[in-house]
Design a protein around this motif. Sequence first.
Motif: not given
Length: 387
Positions: A12, A17, A384
């Motif tokens: 990632p 986030a 991601a």
Amino acid sequence: MSQTVTAQQIPPAPVDAKQLADALRPFGESRMLPRGSYFDPEVLAWERRHLFSGWVGLGRSDELTRPRMMKAYPAGDGGVLVVRQDDGSLKGFENACRHRGHELLPCDGSTEGRAIVCPYHAWAYRLDGSLLGAPGFKDVEHFDTTEFPLHEVELREWQGWLFGNMGTTQPFEEHISGLEPIFEHYDGADLVTAELHEYDVEANWKVVVENYQECYHCPSIHPELCQVSPPASGDNLNPQADWIGGTMELRDHAATMSLDGHSGGAMIGRLDEVEQRTVMYLGLLPNLLISLHPDYVMTHLLIPTTPERTRIRCSWAFPRAVTEAEGFDPAYAVDFWDITNRQDWAACESVQRGMANPAFLPGPLAPAEDGLYDFVHYVARKYAGEG
């Protein structure tokens, strides 16, 4: 390259986030990419390793027209040296000498010669990358020239553009899957680059791509463009492979995109009736933006230099017969897009400055920004670790 990266290996990205989750929402609910992705050097380093680590656009292949010509291109974490062989084929190598790593040519440098010679200590390589000789090593025991060839980079020529594989196992055909029918009638390999401009834009490379993927802004900043093309015309294509894009139509009086709509060239020969009245905008990710006009093809090649600066090489290519005609002048296309480009770059730089405000958070996408969503969602999935 010596190291390959597959989708399963991508970690990632170092981004917020919560903001990333918002960017991954369905169209109509989603937000733009995490704010830090436009400013953080760690994110740019991640992008170079994991977004610019597959098939990357290098330039127009007609930059190397003759055997023994060579040019160095920036790509990924380093660079690629491309050499036209005596038989007309192309080979690519990491732009680093096997001795101490000195660049074989400076970035964007070009030359012509019977050998590739490092300017630091004069190690010399044949055009196929094998080591020809190393000064002072003739009598050195255990020195074997066959152990030190240049590291090869896989290359592909397609529709007049040159691509380098910076470390992926993905076949090139998969990278461009679905594009062949779109380019079929444009005869890209026959086009000749007539002019090249370079711009240094004080904005993150993603801001430039985002701007390219929507015309929601066109009525506000592009009066010349709106005179020859309705800003709400056309439609976006369903995303496929590693590309996104859509169309815009020409107004009835316009033969192409120029300041008055006239063409100073000639229609590309095999275009159908729709293509003759359409401009196609395609983003072949990560760094090649291609605009297909009825009479010329314009390309923006993006080179991120810092998180807040992008170098853009803009080229205009025309059918060979047009460029060879007496009195041909590409200014009708170049002048129009130089004005339009500078309007876009000013907007992109203002976006970059505005996002720097400490309270700024990624905003929503308008209903007319579905093409922009395709790009944002593509990058967000990469961030991601979804490949």
